[in-house]
Design an enzyme around this catalytic site. Structure first.
Site, PDB file in Angstrom:
ATOM      1  N   CYS A   1      -1.762  33.835   9.998  1.00 26.23           N
ATOM      2  CA  CYS A   1      -1.819  32.718   9.245  1.00 26.23           C
ATOM      3  C   CYS A   1      -0.845  31.484   9.747  1.00 26.23           C
ATOM      4  CB  CYS A   1      -1.717  32.683   7.882  1.00 26.23           C
ATOM      5  SG  CYS A   1      -0.132  33.517   7.467  1.00 26.23           S
TER       6      CYS A   1
ATOM      7  N   LYS B   1      -6.029  45.183  -4.688  1.00 27.74           N
ATOM      8  CA  LYS B   1      -7.407  45.440  -3.677  1.00 27.74           C
ATOM      9  C   LYS B   1      -7.007  45.215  -2.207  1.00 27.74           C
ATOM     10  CE  LYS B   1     -11.016  43.650  -2.251  1.00 27.74           C
ATOM     11  NZ  LYS B   1     -10.983  44.216  -0.693  1.00 27.74           N
TER      12      LYS B   1
ATOM     13  N   GLU C   1      -9.299  27.418  12.198  1.00 34.71           N
ATOM     14  CA  GLU C   1      -8.557  28.520  12.422  1.00 34.71           C
ATOM     15  C   GLU C   1      -9.271  29.271  13.197  1.00 34.71           C
ATOM     16  OE1 GLU C   1      -7.856  30.941   9.016  1.00 34.71           O
ATOM     17  OE2 GLU C   1      -5.885  30.935   9.347  1.00 34.71           O
TER      18      GLU C   1
ATOM     19  N   GLU D   1      -2.650  31.897  -0.891  1.00 34.33           N
ATOM     20  CA  GLU D   1      -2.104  31.734   0.433  1.00 34.33           C
ATOM     21  C   GLU D   1      -3.129  32.056   1.309  1.00 34.33           C
ATOM     22  OE1 GLU D   1       1.077  31.393   1.270  1.00 34.33           O
ATOM     23  OE2 GLU D   1       1.828  31.622  -0.732  1.00 34.33           O
TER      24      GLU D   1
HETATM   25  P1  NAD Z   1     -10.860  36.938   3.362  1.00 34.24           P
HETATM   26  O1  NAD Z   1     -10.840  35.681   3.004  1.00 34.24           O
HETATM   27  O2  NAD Z   1     -12.230  37.452   4.277  1.00 34.24           O
HETATM   28  O3  NAD Z   1     -10.620  38.361   2.636  1.00 34.24           O
HETATM   29  C1  NAD Z   1      -9.348  38.476   1.982  1.00 34.24           C
HETATM   30  C2  NAD Z   1      -9.482  39.397   0.645  1.00 34.24           C
HETATM   31  O4  NAD Z   1     -10.479  38.929  -0.136  1.00 34.24           O
HETATM   32  C3  NAD Z   1     -10.062  40.860   1.346  1.00 34.24           C
HETATM   33  O5  NAD Z   1      -9.644  41.959   0.347  1.00 34.24           O
HETATM   34  C4  NAD Z   1     -11.403  40.782   0.739  1.00 34.24           C
HETATM   35  O6  NAD Z   1     -12.242  42.027   0.512  1.00 34.24           O
HETATM   36  C5  NAD Z   1     -11.429  39.769  -0.521  1.00 34.24           C
HETATM   37  N1  NAD Z   1     -12.704  39.260  -0.762  1.00 34.24           N
HETATM   38  C6  NAD Z   1     -13.862  38.631   0.030  1.00 34.24           C
HETATM   39  N2  NAD Z   1     -14.635  37.952  -0.855  1.00 34.24           N
HETATM   40  C7  NAD Z   1     -14.024  37.947  -2.058  1.00 34.24           C
HETATM   41  C8  NAD Z   1     -14.377  37.554  -3.369  1.00 34.24           C
HETATM   42  N3  NAD Z   1     -15.827  36.780  -3.400  1.00 34.24           N
HETATM   43  N4  NAD Z   1     -13.811  37.508  -4.572  1.00 34.24           N
HETATM   44  C9  NAD Z   1     -12.511  38.438  -4.540  1.00 34.24           C
HETATM   45  N5  NAD Z   1     -12.332  38.831  -3.350  1.00 34.24           N
HETATM   46  C10 NAD Z   1     -12.781  38.669  -2.038  1.00 34.24           C
HETATM   47  O7  NAD Z   1      -9.835  37.011   4.455  1.00 34.24           O
HETATM   48  P2  NAD Z   1      -9.550  38.045   5.666  1.00 34.24           P
HETATM   49  O8  NAD Z   1     -10.535  37.859   6.830  1.00 34.24           O
HETATM   50  O9  NAD Z   1      -9.288  39.504   5.210  1.00 34.24           O
HETATM   51  O10 NAD Z   1      -8.081  37.390   6.368  1.00 34.24           O
HETATM   52  C11 NAD Z   1      -7.833  36.348   7.090  1.00 34.24           C
HETATM   53  C12 NAD Z   1      -7.672  35.231   6.365  1.00 34.24           C
HETATM   54  O11 NAD Z   1      -6.305  35.306   5.659  1.00 34.24           O
HETATM   55  C13 NAD Z   1      -7.150  33.972   7.410  1.00 34.24           C
HETATM   56  O12 NAD Z   1      -7.610  32.868   7.000  1.00 34.24           O
HETATM   57  C14 NAD Z   1      -5.739  33.760   7.170  1.00 34.24           C
HETATM   58  O13 NAD Z   1      -5.420  32.423   7.660  1.00 34.24           O
HETATM   59  C15 NAD Z   1      -5.499  34.086   5.967  1.00 34.24           C
HETATM   60  N6  NAD Z   1      -4.094  34.323   5.821  1.00 34.24           N
HETATM   61  C16 NAD Z   1      -3.217  33.610   4.905  1.00 34.24           C
HETATM   62  C17 NAD Z   1      -1.669  34.017   4.877  1.00 34.24           C
HETATM   63  C18 NAD Z   1      -0.862  32.753   4.251  1.00 34.24           C
HETATM   64  O14 NAD Z   1       0.109  33.572   3.895  1.00 34.24           O
HETATM   65  N7  NAD Z   1      -1.288  31.959   4.137  1.00 34.24           N
HETATM   66  C19 NAD Z   1      -1.327  35.095   5.382  1.00 34.24           C
HETATM   67  C20 NAD Z   1      -2.158  36.178   6.106  1.00 34.24           C
HETATM   68  C21 NAD Z   1      -3.724  35.753   6.082  1.00 34.24           C
END
Ligand code: NAD
Length: 507
Positions: free
Chosen positions: A300, A191, A400, A266
């Site tokens: 990230c 997804k 962040e 991650e």
């Molecule tokens: P997010 O957590 O809002 O969403 C990530 C994904 O999770 C999306 O596909 C979303 O639809 C899904 N999601 C949301 N609620 C959910 C639930 N309850 N159950 C299952 N899935 C759910 O993150 P974002 O805003 O898309 O991305 C930004 C974040 O990602 C930042 O905090 C960033 O640091 C992190 N990030 C981490 C890495 C790493 O490798 N450590 C890499 C890239 C981004």
């Protein structure tokens, strides 16, 4: 204040939005209820994609398809050579589609086209590297257990894997997970983020073209609720690998506990770079400038926290401010642009609220500090921003921000610098700039981070594993450890000859 702004360029936007559908059991399909959702370009404000809106029904169907595909062995029982051949074909197909995928990635995410192209081309190399792991995957043997015993440890695919990805590097992050899961022999439900679904759909098209059997990779488009949650909850799923925010990561770990499935996370970071007075300050300033503005700070690994020795702090800040003025902000479709749009108006407001709160708490804005208007563009942008006089208790030093905003703190002693680095809930990456090898080595050993860079920032390779400690995550991606995440271990103890002494005494 000098800034380099690239106004709207006359690159034609696509006349029709990209149409995204789910891929379930090898069939492209809309949602059962016919619903869809739209995505507008964060830079231009125009509709760029329309995607089928998945619900519980689509998530269930995709999970069932992945389960059947795993259980009948159509992928998991293929040789590593056969699996590698498919992964290599996918890599070639990605390389042939860089421009097409990168354009949509730019239109949905707001990132500069040159960086989108780099991301997609780099992802092809992840597929190629994972193919090499498919052929070298092996367990252990124990030939020292005595003359009548041989031990073998088998590595097996863990089963059905749910892959949930964020919007900031959509194509790269799915490629940090999917080819490794496939190399291991797993089947998957993917997804992508609701903000950036289309490059994952394009990847699905390439998987079909490469001859991946139906049902091995299923893609469901939609929101975290209900699609992502269903992918975490289901008893038919053996593992979840998630990249996203720490808040959602915690929810995922809690939900997954219901079935005790494996979870790899991650998550976020508040990544410090420590600048010692003996460092190559010119090189460090350039890397800090890159580290904070790359992907508009929506990264990230954003180097959003600089901890600089008090003796060189003023000169260092002045240098980063000067360099920032040469970084090209603006229309992401222009090949000269280095920093594009912010993903959503709500996120832009959140970035600004961190800066304003820091100012209220006594920090000083040295550059930027507000929303950016780019001539001719309707979307949202943020100014290159440098905030000095930041203290460790401020939210801007701990959270962040996920925008082009640098927080500057200072230190006097090595121990104080290490304490500042480790003072926080995150532990993704950290950097040290010093010409003294002892300083660098001591730093590397004492800081709490999954990756440490010495005299560089954000260099990465498919061979070098990646992941976070503390609340930056659990588990590892890419490199050989990235494959291990998708493998289960089974022990075989085999007796040689009829040497086993009876346990039951019959006389
Ligand atoms: P997010 O957590 O809002 O969403 C990530 C994904 O999770 C999306 O596909 C979303 O639809 C899904 N999601 C949301 N609620 C959910 C639930 N309850 N159950 C299952 N899935 C759910 O993150 P974002 O805003 O898309 O991305 C930004 C974040 O990602 C930042 O905090 C960033 O640091 C992190 N990030 C981490 C890495 C790493 O490798 N450590 C890499 C890239 C981004």
């Amino acid at each position: 204040m000098h800034m380099t702004i690239i106004p709207a360029t006359n690159h034609a936007l696509p006349a029709e939005p990209f149409q995204g559908r789910h891929l379930i059991d090898g069939v492209w399909q809309g949602s059962a209820d016919g619903r869809s959702f739209n995505r507008a370009s964060p830079a231009h404000g125009v509709l760029v994609s329309q995607s089928a809106l998945g619900g519980q029904a689509e998530a269930d169907a995709a999970i069932a398809a992945a389960r059947r595909a795993f259980d009948d062995g159509r992928w998991s029982r293929l040789s590593g050579k056969a699996r590698a051949a498919v992964l290599l074909r996918v890599a070639d197909l990605i390389e042939g589609s860089v421009d097409r995928i990168a354009l949509l990635e730019t239109l949905e995410s707001g990132k500069p086209i040159s960086q989108a192209k780099g991301e997609v081309a780099g992802a092809a190399d992840l597929w190629r590297y994972a193919a090499s792991l498919a052929r070298t995957l092996h367990g252990d043997s124990h030939n020292s257990l005595g003359p009548d015993m041989l031990g073998v440890v088998l590595k097996e695919p863990i089963g059905v894997v749910s892959i949930i990805t964020p919007w900031n590097f959509p194509f790269w992050i799915v490629s940090q997970k999917l080819p490794f899961a496939l190399a291991a022999g797993c089947t998957c439900v993917v997804k992508p983020s609701e903000m950036t679904p289309s490059s994952t759909v394009m990847l699905g098209e390439l998987l079909v073209q490469a001859g991946l059997p139906a049902g091995v990779v299923n893609i469901v488009l939609g929101y975290g609720l209900p699609v992502g949650a269903a992918m975490v909850e289901s008893a038919s799923v053996d593992m979840v690998t998630f990249t996203g925010s720490t808040a959602v990561g915690k929810q995922i770990a809690a939900t997954a506990a219901g079935t005790l499935k494996k979870v790899a996370l991650e998550l976020g970071g508040k990544n410090p770079q420590v600048i010692y007075p003996d460092a190559d300050l010119e090189g460090a300033a350039d890397a800090v400038t890159f580290g904070v503005y790359f992907n508009a700070g929506e990264c990230c690994n954003s180097g959003s926290r600089v901890i600089v020795h008090a003796d060189v702090a003023e000169a260092f800040i002045a240098r980063v401010v000067a360099l920032s003025g040469h970084v090209a902000f603006g229309d992401p479709l222009n090949s000269d642009t280095q920093v594009g749009a912010i993903i959503s108006p709500a996120h832009n407001a959140k970035i600004d609220s961190y800066v304003q709160a820091a100012v209220k708490a006594g920090a000083t804005v040295r550059l930027g500090g507000g929303l950016l208007q780019v001539p001719g563009l309707a979307g949202q942008f943020y100014q290159p921003t440098i905030v000095a006089d930041v203290t460790p208790d401020m939210a801007i030093a701990r959270d962040e921000v996920f925008g082009p905003v640098l927080s500057v703190l200072t230190f006097r002693t090595h121990d104080e610098a290490i304490a500042l680095v480790n003072d926080g809930t995150y532990g993704l990456s950290a950097g040290v700039w010093s010409e003294n090898v002892h300083t660098c080595m001591d730093f590397a050993r004492r800081v709490q981070a999954g990756t440490v860079w010495t005299n560089t920032w954000m260099d990465g390779f498919p061979e070098l594993t990646f992941g976070g400690v503390k609340q930056s995550g659990q588990g590892r991606e890419i490199g050989p450890y990235g494959l291990d995440e998708f493998l289960e271990v089974k022990t075989l103890a085999m007796r040689i000859g009829r040497t086993r002494a009876p346990w039951v005494k019959t006389r």
